[in-house]
Every structure is written in C-alpha cells, then in structure tokens.
Design an enzyme around this catalytic site. Structure first.
Site, short mmCIF file in Angstrom:
data_model
loop_
_atom_site.label_atom_id
_atom_site.label_comp_id
_atom_site.label_asym_id
_atom_site.label_seq_id
_atom_site.Cartn_x
_atom_site.Cartn_y
_atom_site.Cartn_z
N GLU A 190 12.27 4.36 -10.78
CA GLU A 190 11.94 3.48 -11.89
C GLU A 190 11.38 4.30 -13.05
OE1 GLU A 190 9.21 0.62 -10.32
OE2 GLU A 190 7.47 1.90 -10.61
N ARG A 226 -3.05 -10.78 0.24
CA ARG A 226 -4.38 -10.90 0.83
C ARG A 226 -5.39 -11.06 -0.32
NH1 ARG A 226 -6.41 -5.87 -0.45
NH2 ARG A 226 -4.88 -4.19 -0.60
#
Length: 259
Positions: A45, A138
């Site tokens: 990327e 989370r």
C-alpha cells in the site's frame, strides 16, 4: 509499504525506498508473517509521509446497526506503540471527521458487528484523505478518553449489547471538552526503552485525575508481560486545558524502584 496480512503492532511492516529493495523486503516480510503469525500473506500500500493515526470508537448491536461515538488521535507513538492519545482529533476538518465516523459505522453495519470495536485509519493531512488500517475487535487501552468526553460507560454498553439489550443507537452523542491519556511504562531509556522489571518502592498518583492502574507501592514488575503500569487520563474544557491538566498530572505522579 510492504505489510503482512496477519501483522500487527508494527510486526511484518517495512517501508521500501527503492525498486532495488522490493524483492528483499517482500521476502523478509513473508518470513516474519510466517514466523510470528503462521501466515506468509503479504500486501502493498501507499506510504503516507507524516501520517497521523486516527481511530473511531464504534459499537454494533449485531443486527446491522452501528454507531460511532467519537474519534481519537493516537499519532504520538514509539516503535508503533501508542503513548499519548487524545480526543477530539485536533486539526481535522469537520467534513473529514464526519466522513471518517460514517465509514466506521458503515463497516460495522455491513458485517453485523456486535460489541465495541475500533476502526483505525491512517490520515494523510497533506491530501486530506484517510485510509483503512484495521479493526480492533475489542475495547482498547485508550477507551477512557472517549468515556470522558461523552459521559458514556463503554463497558456498560458492551454488556447491554451482549445481553441483546443494546442502547438506543439513534440517540445523539455529544462530545464535551477534550481528553488526553498518557501511558506509563516500566522501561529503561538508557537501554533503548527495554522493559525494566523490579519492585516499586514508591508509587503516588494524583487523586483528582482518572488513573487506571494495577500497581501500588511494593508491586513487583515481571519481565514476562507488557511493561504498562498505568493510564493517566484527564478531561479539560478544550485541548489547551487538557494538555495543561495532563502535564500537571504527570508532574504529580511518582514512581520509584525499577532501574
């Protein structure tokens, strides 16, 4: 950037500065991914120079509804690990802030996400563009600063969602003031900030600040776990006030005993 598909925390992540290096770096990241995560997958990327790390706190009800309750700037890092976090993210155009939150909500909604989670982005200030980094499925270490500016109890929301009694996601979440968090570590700066185990002979925290910690005077710090000792969190009327309070809280924090 060459990245391991299973990487995290800076492991399996390398920058390529010239075409001549690409093959060597690709193979190195493959090897790291296989060694650390059992997965040799690699992707490429764009490298964003002077990138900022901005993340959106998101919650989903598991039935296609998701809500973004604010963003956090976590750009102050060492070895790809966060040290100082703040909210709201400073110097972020309001239109970009809204787009970022919307993107997080759309992602949570599309996968019927259930629980609290964080959608992390790389923000390119020069181009005023942001790119998806990862989802932390989370509650994160820095969640208290979001609680401070919204008045929400994110753990309580998680429990309601788990019990299939999610709060009203259509309710407007107001952000009041600014909040900052500093992570306190048992590390030795002389030894390149290596973890520094030992017994704490004196521990004092400011009573007026929010301090999430597990240590007190006499606690023994093991070499076998993360060296984080505490999170020191403050809430001010604006960013300048929050910064002033954080400096005051850190000045009043005393930790002795590990060398």
């Amino acid at each position: 950037m060459v990245k391991s598909t299973a990487g995290g925390g800076g492991i399996g992540l390398q920058k390529v500065d010239s075409e001549a290096d690409i093959e060597r770096v690709f193979e190195t990241v493959q090897h790291q991914g296989k060694s650390y995560f059992g997965d040799s997958g690699v992707f490429l990327e764009r490298f964003v120079e002077n990138a900022r790390h901005v993340e959106v706190q998101m919650l989903g009800d598991g039935n296609g509804k998701a809500i973004a309750v604010g963003e956090r700037d976590c750009s102050l890092q060492r070895r790809n690990q966060k040290i100082i976090e703040e909210t709201p993210a400073p110097n972020l155009p309001e239109a970009t802030r809204v787009k970022m939150r919307k993107a997080a909500e759309q992602l949570g909604s599309s996968m019927n996400y259930k629980c609290a989670g964080t959608v992390e982005f790389i923000y390119d200030e020069k181009r005023d563009e942001f790119y998806f980094l990862e989802v932390n499925a989370r509650l994160q270490v820095e969640h208290p600063i979001t609680e401070m500016v919204t008045g929400l109890d994110l753990v309580e929301w998680m429990l309601y969602i788990a019990a299939d009694m999610p709060p009203d996601f259509s309710k407007e979440i107001k952000v009041t003031g600014a909040s900052m968090e500093a992570r306190l570590y048992a590390e030795n700066p002389v030894k390149d900030f290596m973890p520094s185990p030992g017994q704490l002979t004196e521990v004092k925290f400011p009573k007026w600040a929010r301090v999430d910690t597990w240590v007190k005077t006499g606690t023994s710090i093991s070499a076998e776990y993360d060296p984080t000792l505490a999170k020191i969190i403050v809430h001010g009327k604006d960013r300048a006030d929050a910064l002033h309070l954080l400096r005051k809280a850190l000045d009043e924090t005393v930790v002795y005993g590990v060398y």
